[in-house]
Design an enzyme around this catalytic site. Structure first.
Site, short mmCIF file in Angstrom:
data_model
loop_
_atom_site.label_atom_id
_atom_site.label_comp_id
_atom_site.label_asym_id
_atom_site.label_seq_id
_atom_site.Cartn_x
_atom_site.Cartn_y
_atom_site.Cartn_z
N GLU A 267 44.74 26.59 -21.26
CA GLU A 267 44.71 25.20 -21.71
C GLU A 267 45.42 25.01 -23.05
O GLU A 267 44.88 24.39 -23.97
CB GLU A 267 43.26 24.69 -21.77
CG GLU A 267 42.56 24.74 -20.43
CD GLU A 267 41.19 24.09 -20.39
OE1 GLU A 267 40.48 24.16 -21.40
OE2 GLU A 267 40.84 23.52 -19.34
N ASP A 340 35.35 25.50 -12.79
CA ASP A 340 34.91 25.14 -14.15
C ASP A 340 33.51 24.54 -14.19
O ASP A 340 33.37 23.33 -14.33
CB ASP A 340 35.92 24.15 -14.75
CG ASP A 340 35.71 23.96 -16.24
OD1 ASP A 340 34.87 24.66 -16.82
OD2 ASP A 340 36.40 23.10 -16.83
N GLU A 368 27.97 19.61 -19.39
CA GLU A 368 29.24 18.89 -19.36
C GLU A 368 29.44 18.15 -18.04
O GLU A 368 29.84 17.00 -18.03
CB GLU A 368 30.39 19.89 -19.57
CG GLU A 368 31.75 19.25 -19.38
CD GLU A 368 32.90 20.22 -19.61
OE1 GLU A 368 32.68 21.38 -19.99
OE2 GLU A 368 34.06 19.79 -19.40
C1 GCU Z 1 36.39 22.97 -19.78
C2 GCU Z 1 35.99 21.99 -20.83
C3 GCU Z 1 36.74 22.21 -22.10
C4 GCU Z 1 36.64 23.67 -22.53
C5 GCU Z 1 37.06 24.57 -21.40
C6 GCU Z 1 36.81 26.04 -21.70
O1 GCU Z 1 37.68 22.72 -19.33
O2 GCU Z 1 36.20 20.68 -20.37
O3 GCU Z 1 36.21 21.36 -23.08
O4 GCU Z 1 37.42 23.90 -23.63
O5 GCU Z 1 36.31 24.27 -20.26
O6 GCU Z 1 35.84 26.57 -21.20
O7 GCU Z 1 37.59 26.65 -22.40
#
Ligand code: GCU
Length: 686
Positions: A267, A340, A368
C-alpha cells in the site's frame, strides 16, 4: 411501615444500579476481598505487584496463607505457571504474576481451581497499535491515542500519562498480553528520533513491571528520512551500519526492547523491492541488527499490487518462494484471511504452507470492517473459527493454531498479534462490549484452545457481576441471554453485512455501512466492491476455482477440491470461491437469491433481538453502561437495516428476482443510499 421499607429497598437497589460505572475498570473491577497472607520466595517489583493483587482481590478462604514461589520446573514453559494447593509456582517472576491473575479470575468467576500447569500457546502476545504520532489512530474508534499527543512539545510525560500506561499494562498482564507496538504500521520515520524515543522509553518504564515489552513500527526508508542517507538498500553497508547504530541507541535506552514491526512494499510503503531486493533481504538486515540484543522482526505479509492478479492470491505468491530464507528472529506476520480482516474469510493459505519460516497470525481487534465501536460484535468466535481451521498441511489436526504455535513446525519464536481497539475514551474501547474483544484476544493468545463460550462467560462475570451473591437468578436472567447474544453476534454481523462468502462490499474509506455500488472510474479496481462481488445478470461471487483465478489451488487437499467444487464448497465461502448463478439451488433447496435475502433479513432480526435481550436485562446493569449499550444497539439496528436494504436492492438490479414476499420490505430507497454514500465520497468521484 412496610411501604417505607420497601421503597427504601427499591431506592437502595436503584442507587446500586445507577452508581457511576463508566467502564474504565474493564474486567478488573472486583473490589471485595477477604484477608489473606502472602509469602513470596523472591522479592522483585513484579512479585510485589502479584502480592498486592492478591491482598486486594482475594476472595478465597478468609485468612488463607498463599505461597508465591519462583523455582525452575522443566514442565513449565516461558512465563507459564503452576497452580498448586499452596499457591503459585513459576520459573519467572512474571509467571507468578500471571498465575496470580488466573487464581483471582477463578475466584471471581466462581470456577473451581484445578491444580495444574498452564503454559502459554505463544511466546509473544502482542497488541499492534495503529497510533500516529499526532495522536490520531488509524482505524481507531475509541478516541485519540493513549501514547501520543499532537505536538512535539506536548510530549513531556505527565503523571496522568504514567498512570494510564500502568493501568493499560496491568489490564494486558491480567490476560497475559506481553507486548505492544506503539505506533502505526504505516509508520512515520520520526518515531526513531530522539524526541520520540524518549517517550517510548518512558512508556517502557511503566510497562516493565507488568511484563509488557514495547516494539516499534519501523519505516524502511528511515535511513534516508531521518538518517540523511542516499539509499535504504538493505545490502548497502552504510544502511546496515545505520540500522545497527539505531538499534544500539534504542537498547541503550530500553534494554528489553522487543523489536520492529515492518510493513514494507505494501500500500505504497517503501521496502526492499524499491532496490530490487527481496522481503528476506530487508527483514534479515534488520534482524541481524537486533539479534545481539534478543530483538525480533515482525515482517508483514500483507502485500498486494494493483495488478489483474486476484488480490487474495498475492501474499502467498510473494512469500512462499522465500520460505526458509529468513533469519530465525524474523516472524512473518500474516493476517487471518487472504484479503483484509473481513467479517468472514477463509484462513490465509500461507498458514502451514511456509514450513521453514516462523509465521504469526494477525487479527484485528479494532472493528474496522465490523461496525467500528458502534456494533456489538464479539470477535472471539471469529478467531476461534480461524485458529481451529484445518489446513491439512501435515495431515489431520494441522490447525492454524498448531501451524503457528510451534507444535507442528520447529520455531525459534512464536507470536500472535491483534490490532488494538484502545483509545483515550473513558471506557478504553468506545463500546463496553468491545472490551470483551481485547480480553478475548489476550485469553486466546495465552491459550489458543479456549472456547469462546468460556471466554464470554468469564468476561461477563468479571465485567458485570456486582457481587458474589448474585447466583441463579443472575445466571438465568443475565448471564445466559447476554452470553448467547455475544456468541451469536459475529454471525449476525456476517448475515446483515456480507453473508455466504461475500466480502469487501462496504462503503469506501471509513468502511462503515454498505457500498457494493462504489466504483469510481479512476479508482484501483481492487479497492472497489464490484471487483469482489462481480455481480452480473448471471450471478454473483468471485470465481477463484481452477477455471477462474485458481486461488483454490493454494489450499492443501482435501480443501483444494472441496472449495473448487460448487456442490461441496461450504455455504460460508460459496461466493468467496464461486461466481454462482442467481437461481443456483443451495444445499437447503433455496435458490441463491432467496437464500441471500433470508440471510440479510435474518441478520437484521438478530440485531433487533439483541435489543430485546438487552432491554430485558436492565435490572442487572448499572444505569450508565445500560444506556450506552442500549443506544449503540439502536444505531447498530439502523445500520443493519441499511446493509440489508442497500445490498438487496443493489443486487436485485442484477438478479431481477423478487425479494421473497414473506420477509420484511426494504424501508430505504437504493437511489437515496447511493446518493448519500456518493456525496460523502465525492472526492473520489471525478
Ligand atoms: C487495511 C486498512 C488500512 C491498514 C492496512 C494494513 O487496508 O484499511 O488502514 O493500513 O489494512 O493492515 O496495513
Amino acid at each position: 411501615m412496610i411501604k417505607i421499607v420497601s421503597s427504601c429497598l427499591i431506592l437502595f437497589f436503584l442507587s446500586v444500579n445507577l452508581q457511576a460505572e463508566n467502564g474504565h475498570s474493564l474486567w478488573l473491577r472486583s473490589q471485595s476481598s477477604s484477608p489473606v497472607s502472602v509469602i513470596c520466595s523472591k522479592k522483585s517489583i513484579v512479585t510485589e505487584i502479584a502480592r498486592q493483587e492478591l491482598l486486594n482481590g482475594w476472595q478465597g478462604q478468609p485468612g488463607a496463607s498463599i505461597k508465591l514461589i519462583v523455582k525452575q520446573d522443566k514442565q513449565v514453559k516461558g512465563d507459564g505457571y503452576k497452580l498448586t494447593p499452596e499457591g503459585v509456582q513459576a520459573n519467572t517472576d512474571l509467571g507468578v504474576l500471571y498465575g496470580v491473575y488466573d487464581l483471582l479470575r477463578h475466584q471471581q468467576t466462581g470456577e473451581t481451581i484445578n491444580p495444574g500447569i498452564f503454559n502459554p500457546s505463544y511466546e509473544r502476545r502482542v497488541l499492534n497499535h495503529w497510533d500516529n504520532q499526532d495522536g490520531t489512530i488509524e482505524r481507531g474508534y475509541a478516541g485519540r491515542s493513549i501514547f501520543w499527543r499532537n505536538t512535539k512539545d506536548s510530549l513531556n510525560v505527565t503523571e496522568a500519562d504514567k498512570k494510564l500506561w500502568r493501568e493499560y499494562a496491568r489490564a494486558n498482564a491480567s490476560v497475559g498480553i506481553n507486548g505492544a507496538v506503539l505506533n502505526n504500521v504505516n509508520a512515520n520515520a520520526d518515531i526513531l528520533t530522539d524526541v520520540y524515543l524518549k517517550r517510548v522509553k518512558a512508556i517502557a518504564d511503566e510497562f516493565r513491571p507488568y511484563g509488557v515489552k514495547v516494539y516499534l513500527s519501523a519505516k524502511f526508508s528511515a535511513p534516508s528520512q531521518v538518517g540523511g542517507l542516499k539509499t535504504c538498500d538493505p545490502l548497502d553497508p552504510t544502511v546496515i551500519k545505520w540500522w545497527q547504530a539505531k538499534v544500539k541507541e534504542i537498547y541503550a535506552m530500553i534494554p528489553d526492547f522487543g523489536g520492529f514491526l515492518v510493513k514494507a512494499n505494501s500500500e505504497g510503503q517503501p521496502g526492499p523491492q524499491d532496490y530490487k531486493r527481496t522481503h528476506a533481504d530487508g527483514a534479515n538486515m534488520m534482524a541481524d541488527a537486533l539479534k545481539p540484543y534478543g530483538g525480533i522482526v515482525m515482517w508483514r505479509a500483507f502485500v498486494y499490487s494493483a495488478s489483474d492478479n486476484d488480490r487474495a492470491k498475492q501474499a502467498y505468491e510473494e512469500f512462499l518462494p522465500l520460505d526458509g530464507q529468513f533469519r530465525d528472529n524474523v516472524i512473518i506476520q500474516v493476517k487471518n484471511g487472504p484479503v483484509d480482516f473481513q467479517p468472514r474469510e477463509p484462513f490465509s493459505p500461507l498458514f502451514g504452507a511456509m514450513k521453514k519460516t516462523s509465521l504469526m497470525p494477525e487479527v484485528q481487534i479494532t472493528q474496522e470492517y465490523l461496525g467500528h465501536s458502534i456494533h456489538l460484535v464479539f470477535l472471539s468466535t471469529m478467531w476461534e473459527e480461524f485458529l481451529k481451521s484445518e489446513t491439512y498441511q501435515e495431515g489431520e489436526g494441522s490447525t492454524v493454531a498448531r501451524c503457528t504455535d510451534g507444535s507442528l513446525f520447529p520455531q525459534k519464536h512464536t507470536a500472535i498479534a491483534g490490532v488494538a481497539n484502545v483509545g483515550l475514551d473513558v471506557n478504553w474501547c468506545g463500546h463496553q462490549f468491545a472490551q470483551s474483544n481485547w480480553y478475548a484476544f489476550g485469553r486466546l493468545a495465552w491459550d489458543n484452545k479456549l472456547t469462546s463460550d468460556q471466554i464470554a462467560d468469564e468476561w461477563l462475570k468479571l465485567t458485570f457481576k456486582r457481587n458474589v451473591a448474585e447466583t441463579t437468578d443472575w445466571q438465568d436472567n443475565f448471564l445466559k441471554p447476554v452470553k448467547q447474544m455475544m456468541l451469536d453476534s459475529r454471525e449476525a454481523a456476517v448475515n446483515y453485512m456480507m453473508p455466504l462468502g461475500l466480502h469487501h462490499i462496504m462503503s469506501a474509506n471509513e468502511h462503515y455501512g454498505p457500498g457494493p455500488w462504489w466504483a469510481p472510474k479512476r479508482m484501483r479496481k481492487d479497492w472497489t466492491p464490484p471487483y469482489y462481488h462481480q455481480a452480473d445478470t448471471v450471478g454473483v461471487g468471485f470465481d477463484r476455482t481452477h477455471t477462474g483465478s485458481d486461488a483454490v489451488s493454494q489450499y492443501h487437499e482435501p480443501l483444494h477440491t472441496l472449495f473448487d467444487n460448487i456442490q461441496t464448497c461450504p455455504d460460508e465461502y460459496l461466493l468467496w470461491f464461486h461466481h454462482v448463478p442467481w437461481s443456483f439451488k443451495m444445499k437447503n433447496g433455496c435458490t441463491l437469491w432467496n437464500e441471500l435475502c433470508y440471510r440479510y433479513n435474518k441478520g437484521l432480526h438478530q440485531v433487533r433481538d439483541f435489543q430485546k435481550i438487552w432491554d430485558k436485562v436492565q435490572p442487572y446493569v448499572d444505569g450508565e453502561r445500560f444506556v450506552q449499550v442500549q443506544s449503540k444497539l439502536r444505531s447498530q439496528s439502523r445500520n443493519a437495516q441499511l446493509w440489508k436494504d442497500g445490498c438487496l436492492l443493489y443486487f436485485q438490479q442484477f438478479s431481477k428476482m423478487p425479494i421473497p414476499y414473506e420477509i420484511e420490505r426494504p424501508v430505504n430507497n437504493l437511489e437515496y443510499l447511493i446518493r448519500n454514500d456518493t456525496t460523502r465520497h465525492q472526492n473520489y468521484e471525478q
